[in-house]
Design a protein around this motif. Structure first.
Motif, PDB file in Angstrom:
ATOM      1  N   ARG A  95       0.843  -1.195   0.000  1.00  0.00           N
ATOM      2  CA  ARG A  95       0.000   0.000   0.000  1.00  0.00           C
ATOM      3  C   ARG A  95       0.879   1.246   0.000  1.00  0.00           C
ATOM      4  O   ARG A  95       1.806   1.365   0.810  1.00  0.00           O
ATOM      5  CB  ARG A  95      -0.882  -0.023   1.255  1.00  0.00           C
ATOM      6  N   ILE A  96       0.602   2.196  -0.895  1.00  0.00           N
ATOM      7  CA  ILE A  96       1.387   3.416  -0.915  1.00  0.00           C
ATOM      8  C   ILE A  96       0.923   4.350   0.199  1.00  0.00           C
ATOM      9  O   ILE A  96      -0.281   4.538   0.410  1.00  0.00           O
ATOM     10  CB  ILE A  96       1.320   4.123  -2.287  1.00  0.00           C
ATOM     11  N   VAL A  97       1.885   4.916   0.931  1.00  0.00           N
ATOM     12  CA  VAL A  97       1.549   5.789   2.050  1.00  0.00           C
ATOM     13  C   VAL A  97       2.188   7.176   1.913  1.00  0.00           C
ATOM     14  O   VAL A  97       1.798   8.101   2.626  1.00  0.00           O
ATOM     15  CB  VAL A  97       1.970   5.160   3.399  1.00  0.00           C
ATOM     16  N   GLU A  98       3.136   7.342   0.999  1.00  0.00           N
ATOM     17  CA  GLU A  98       3.771   8.652   0.830  1.00  0.00           C
ATOM     18  C   GLU A  98       4.463   8.698  -0.521  1.00  0.00           C
ATOM     19  O   GLU A  98       4.924   7.680  -1.032  1.00  0.00           O
ATOM     20  CB  GLU A  98       4.801   8.885   1.941  1.00  0.00           C
ATOM     21  N   GLU A 151      13.540  15.312 -11.260  1.00  0.00           N
ATOM     22  CA  GLU A 151      14.505  14.306 -11.693  1.00  0.00           C
ATOM     23  C   GLU A 151      14.352  12.982 -10.950  1.00  0.00           C
ATOM     24  O   GLU A 151      14.532  11.917 -11.527  1.00  0.00           O
ATOM     25  CB  GLU A 151      15.926  14.848 -11.497  1.00  0.00           C
ATOM     26  N   TYR A 152      14.026  13.050  -9.673  1.00  0.00           N
ATOM     27  CA  TYR A 152      13.839  11.844  -8.868  1.00  0.00           C
ATOM     28  C   TYR A 152      12.442  11.833  -8.246  1.00  0.00           C
ATOM     29  O   TYR A 152      11.880  12.885  -7.935  1.00  0.00           O
ATOM     30  CB  TYR A 152      14.849  11.781  -7.716  1.00  0.00           C
ATOM     31  N   SER A 153      11.920  10.635  -8.056  1.00  0.00           N
ATOM     32  CA  SER A 153      10.673  10.468  -7.317  1.00  0.00           C
ATOM     33  C   SER A 153      10.883   9.425  -6.222  1.00  0.00           C
ATOM     34  O   SER A 153      11.588   8.435  -6.422  1.00  0.00           O
ATOM     35  CB  SER A 153       9.539  10.021  -8.241  1.00  0.00           C
ATOM     36  N   LEU A 154      10.263   9.679  -5.075  1.00  0.00           N
ATOM     37  CA  LEU A 154      10.356   8.779  -3.926  1.00  0.00           C
ATOM     38  C   LEU A 154       8.959   8.296  -3.565  1.00  0.00           C
ATOM     39  O   LEU A 154       7.998   9.057  -3.582  1.00  0.00           O
ATOM     40  CB  LEU A 154      10.993   9.492  -2.740  1.00  0.00           C
ATOM     41  N   TYR A 155       8.878   7.003  -3.227  1.00  0.00           N
ATOM     42  CA  TYR A 155       7.625   6.395  -2.812  1.00  0.00           C
ATOM     43  C   TYR A 155       7.862   5.601  -1.527  1.00  0.00           C
ATOM     44  O   TYR A 155       8.890   4.928  -1.400  1.00  0.00           O
ATOM     45  CB  TYR A 155       7.094   5.432  -3.887  1.00  0.00           C
ATOM     46  N   VAL A 156       6.915   5.660  -0.608  1.00  0.00           N
ATOM     47  CA  VAL A 156       6.943   4.807   0.569  1.00  0.00           C
ATOM     48  C   VAL A 156       5.746   3.873   0.489  1.00  0.00           C
ATOM     49  O   VAL A 156       4.602   4.319   0.408  1.00  0.00           O
ATOM     50  CB  VAL A 156       6.901   5.618   1.875  1.00  0.00           C
ATOM     51  N   PHE A 157       6.037   2.576   0.487  1.00  0.00           N
ATOM     52  CA  PHE A 157       4.998   1.542   0.464  1.00  0.00           C
ATOM     53  C   PHE A 157       5.017   0.783   1.789  1.00  0.00           C
ATOM     54  O   PHE A 157       6.059   0.669   2.428  1.00  0.00           O
ATOM     55  CB  PHE A 157       5.240   0.562  -0.685  1.00  0.00           C
ATOM     56  N   GLU A 158       3.867   0.250   2.153  1.00  0.00           N
ATOM     57  CA  GLU A 158       3.740  -0.472   3.414  1.00  0.00           C
ATOM     58  C   GLU A 158       3.043  -1.811   3.179  1.00  0.00           C
ATOM     59  O   GLU A 158       2.109  -1.903   2.377  1.00  0.00           O
ATOM     60  CB  GLU A 158       2.919   0.373   4.390  1.00  0.00           C
ATOM     61  N   LEU A 159       3.538  -2.825   3.872  1.00  0.00           N
ATOM     62  CA  LEU A 159       2.857  -4.113   3.885  1.00  0.00           C
ATOM     63  C   LEU A 159       1.838  -4.101   5.015  1.00  0.00           C
ATOM     64  O   LEU A 159       2.216  -4.009   6.181  1.00  0.00           O
ATOM     65  CB  LEU A 159       3.862  -5.252   4.098  1.00  0.00           C
ATOM     66  N   PRO A 160       0.545  -4.151   4.700  1.00  0.00           N
ATOM     67  CA  PRO A 160      -0.467  -4.063   5.761  1.00  0.00           C
ATOM     68  C   PRO A 160      -0.297  -5.149   6.808  1.00  0.00           C
ATOM     69  O   PRO A 160       0.066  -6.287   6.500  1.00  0.00           O
ATOM     70  CB  PRO A 160      -1.786  -4.231   4.995  1.00  0.00           C
ATOM     71  N   ASP A 161      -0.519  -4.770   8.039  1.00  0.00           N
ATOM     72  CA  ASP A 161      -0.479  -5.714   9.158  1.00  0.00           C
ATOM     73  C   ASP A 161      -1.907  -6.145   9.428  1.00  0.00           C
ATOM     74  O   ASP A 161      -2.654  -5.475  10.157  1.00  0.00           O
ATOM     75  CB  ASP A 161       0.144  -5.052  10.385  1.00  0.00           C
ATOM     76  N   ASN A 162      -2.297  -7.255   8.876  1.00  0.00           N
ATOM     77  CA  ASN A 162      -3.682  -7.722   8.997  1.00  0.00           C
ATOM     78  C   ASN A 162      -3.920  -8.504  10.282  1.00  0.00           C
ATOM     79  O   ASN A 162      -5.022  -9.001  10.513  1.00  0.00           O
ATOM     80  CB  ASN A 162      -4.051  -8.587   7.788  1.00  0.00           C
ATOM     81  N   GLY A 163      -2.844  -8.620  11.100  1.00  0.00           N
ATOM     82  CA  GLY A 163      -3.017  -9.342  12.347  1.00  0.00           C
ATOM     83  C   GLY A 163      -3.517  -8.453  13.437  1.00  0.00           C
ATOM     84  O   GLY A 163      -3.862  -8.903  14.512  1.00  0.00           O
TER      85      GLY A 163
END
Length: 269
Positions: free
Chosen positions: A210-213, A257-269
């Motif tokens: 999931r993208i968060v930033e 020139e550059y792009s940054l993405y922060v993705f997260e693995l959802p914690d479904n527990g």
């Protein structure tokens, strides 16, 4: 996985390895961007980390110096870079750095499932992967639930570069990043790679993370290879960085020139 292509990338960086760290330390734009990338990564409270494309280990060692970080794994395509970082690891004697040779598509096999809480990739190492969707899947397998991936890419739509080269009557250079294969920055040494758009990046990772930033860099401020246009600490440089920060809140965040993405693995527990 295309082994022949990986060998080409490895040979390219093996050639660059000995002078890489010195050149990085002399470029104030790269240093400013690196500080921002690190700050964003650190805000996610990393403990067990993995860097893809670690180069001479500048960021692996920086994170390993922090008390809260327990271990920093690394995967890089270049055997020469591994030798450099292994030497640094041996000099530290703290058993926190673990550089390995391999591709991003192989990381689950290299470090194991659910083994890290943080993945980071700085300065476009993923521009040279053969299958970004496969890499995204592998990231989701090695991350712990709730873990994050801070990823940077050389951007496809670098508007200033397009317009500047058009003005200089260099259409081939103006549209080079828009092609399926980009030859890289060097005018003398080609590195076949790909500059993805934000849609491509998010599309590749959305099935797994999931993208968060997201942030864009060097939108108004000159890129690292034009650092002399805005000298370090100058009023011009400070103003252009300020404009870059402001445009993050607009639809034009992704034209630098550059792009940054922060993705997260959802914690479904």
């Amino acid at each position: 996985m295309n082994q022949r292509y990986n060998d080409v990338v490895a040979d390219y960086y093996d050639f660059e390895a000995d002078s890489f760290e010195k050149r990085a330390g002399e470029n104030h734009v790269l240093m400013t961007l690196r500080d921002s990338f690190r700050e964003i990564t650190l805000s996610r409270n990393p403990r067990k980390m993995l860097e893809i494309g670690y180069g001479p280990g500048l960021d692996m060692t920086w994170f390993a110096d922090r008390d809260e970080v327990e271990i920093v794994h690394g995967v890089d395509i270049s055997p020469k870079f591994q030798s450099i970082v292994l030497r640094k690891s041996q000099e530290r004697k703290d058993n926190k750095l673990f550089p390995r040779v391999g591709s991003a598509e192989e990381i689950r096999k290299i470090i194991g499932r659910s083994s890290v809480d943080t993945i980071f990739v700085y300065f476009g190492a993923l521009n040279t992967v053969s299958d970004l969707g496969l890499v995204a899947k592998e990231f989701s397998k090695v991350l712990k639930p709730g873990g994050t991936a801070t990823l940077t890419f050389v951007n496809r739509w670098y508007l200033f570069d397009i317009l500047w080269n058009i003005l200089l009557l260099r259409p081939k250079m103006a549209f080079a990043r828009l092609k399926s294969v980009w030859s890289g920055y060097s005018p003398t040494r080609s590195l076949p790679s790909h500059c993805p758009s934000a849609r491509e990046v998010i599309g590749a990772f959305r099935p797994h993370l999931r993208i968060v930033e997201r942030r864009g860099y060097c939108i108004f401020h000159p890129a690292w290879y034009r650092k002399h246009w805005a000298p370090h600490g100058s009023m011009r440089s400070r103003c252009l960085y300020f404009l870059d920060r402001m445009i993050q809140f607009t639809p034009f965040w992704n034209i630098g020139e550059y792009s940054l993405y922060v993705f997260e693995l959802p914690d479904n527990g």
